[in-house]
Design a protein around this motif. Structure first.
Motif, mmCIF file in Angstrom:
data_model
loop_
_atom_site.group_PDB
_atom_site.id
_atom_site.type_symbol
_atom_site.label_atom_id
_atom_site.label_comp_id
_atom_site.label_asym_id
_atom_site.label_seq_id
_atom_site.Cartn_x
_atom_site.Cartn_y
_atom_site.Cartn_z
ATOM 1 N N LEU A 140 0.935 -1.211 0.090
ATOM 2 C CA LEU A 140 -0.154 -0.130 0.095
ATOM 3 C C LEU A 140 0.947 1.381 0.069
ATOM 4 O O LEU A 140 0.436 2.278 -0.573
ATOM 5 C CB LEU A 140 -1.137 0.095 1.269
ATOM 6 C CG LEU A 140 -2.355 0.487 1.187
ATOM 7 C CD1 LEU A 140 -3.004 0.082 -0.095
ATOM 8 C CD2 LEU A 140 -3.335 0.484 2.255
ATOM 9 N N THR A 141 1.856 1.107 0.879
ATOM 10 C CA THR A 141 2.757 2.285 0.642
ATOM 11 C C THR A 141 3.531 2.587 -0.663
ATOM 12 O O THR A 141 3.791 3.747 -1.048
ATOM 13 C CB THR A 141 3.964 2.221 1.934
ATOM 14 O OG1 THR A 141 3.297 1.858 3.049
ATOM 15 C CG2 THR A 141 4.819 3.417 2.199
ATOM 16 N N GLY A 142 3.855 1.406 -1.122
ATOM 17 C CA GLY A 142 4.498 1.640 -2.462
ATOM 18 C C GLY A 142 3.448 2.075 -3.626
ATOM 19 O O GLY A 142 3.854 3.034 -4.448
ATOM 20 N N ILE A 143 2.215 1.898 -3.440
ATOM 21 C CA ILE A 143 1.466 2.155 -4.323
ATOM 22 C C ILE A 143 1.098 3.698 -4.129
ATOM 23 O O ILE A 143 0.947 4.435 -5.176
ATOM 24 C CB ILE A 143 -0.045 1.248 -4.299
ATOM 25 C CG1 ILE A 143 0.355 -0.209 -5.086
ATOM 26 C CG2 ILE A 143 -1.016 1.883 -4.927
ATOM 27 C CD1 ILE A 143 -0.987 -1.031 -4.731
ATOM 28 N N ALA A 144 0.928 4.195 -2.998
ATOM 29 C CA ALA A 144 0.744 5.498 -2.572
ATOM 30 C C ALA A 144 2.084 6.273 -3.175
ATOM 31 O O ALA A 144 1.741 7.334 -3.584
ATOM 32 C CB ALA A 144 0.546 5.775 -1.134
#
Length: 131
Positions: free
Chosen positions: A92-96
């Protein structure tokens, strides 16, 4: 026409090797894909007649830095890596972060000021030095 086709083929190879860097489960394979990607970038520079940048890309990045990186990866015992232990917060952090960087890229491209290069002396060193 052949030059455009060659650029497209090398660009597709660079994109595929970048996907290999991002999605390879082993660090050594990822490093080899990165080396191939840097070689593709050097070939793109050469196809655009940017000979110095192509040579610098080959010598500095694909040559020296990748040799050091591969040496470090092989010394660090890649068999001790935690494979498949990504939790959802990392993804999720990578996508954000990717969405944020992509939004910044789009915003910069939409607000970029285009320069007029209609005069033959617009991008020369003499014009830059006199301004």
């Amino acid at each position: 026409m052949i030059l455009v086709a060659a650029k497209c083929i090398v660009a597709v190879l660079a994109f595929l090797s970048a996907l290999g860097v991002a999605f390879s489960p082993q660090a050594v394979h990822s490093a080899l894909c990165l080396t191939f990607n840097l070689l593709c970038v050097a070939v793109l520079y050469l196809l655009m007649s940017l000979h110095f940048l192509g040579a610098a890309q080959l010598l500095v990045y694909a040559g020296a830095i990748m040799v050091v990186f591969l040496f470090a990866v092989t010394v660090l015992a890649p068999e001790d890596e935690m494979l498949g232990k990504w939790n959802d917060s990392y993804r999720l952090t990578g996508i954000a972060v990717a969405a944020l960087l992509g939004g910044c890229l789009v915003a910069v491209n939409l607000t970029a000021i285009l320069t007029d290069v209609s005069s033959p002396e617009a991008g020369t060193l003499r014009k830059f030095a006199t301004d």
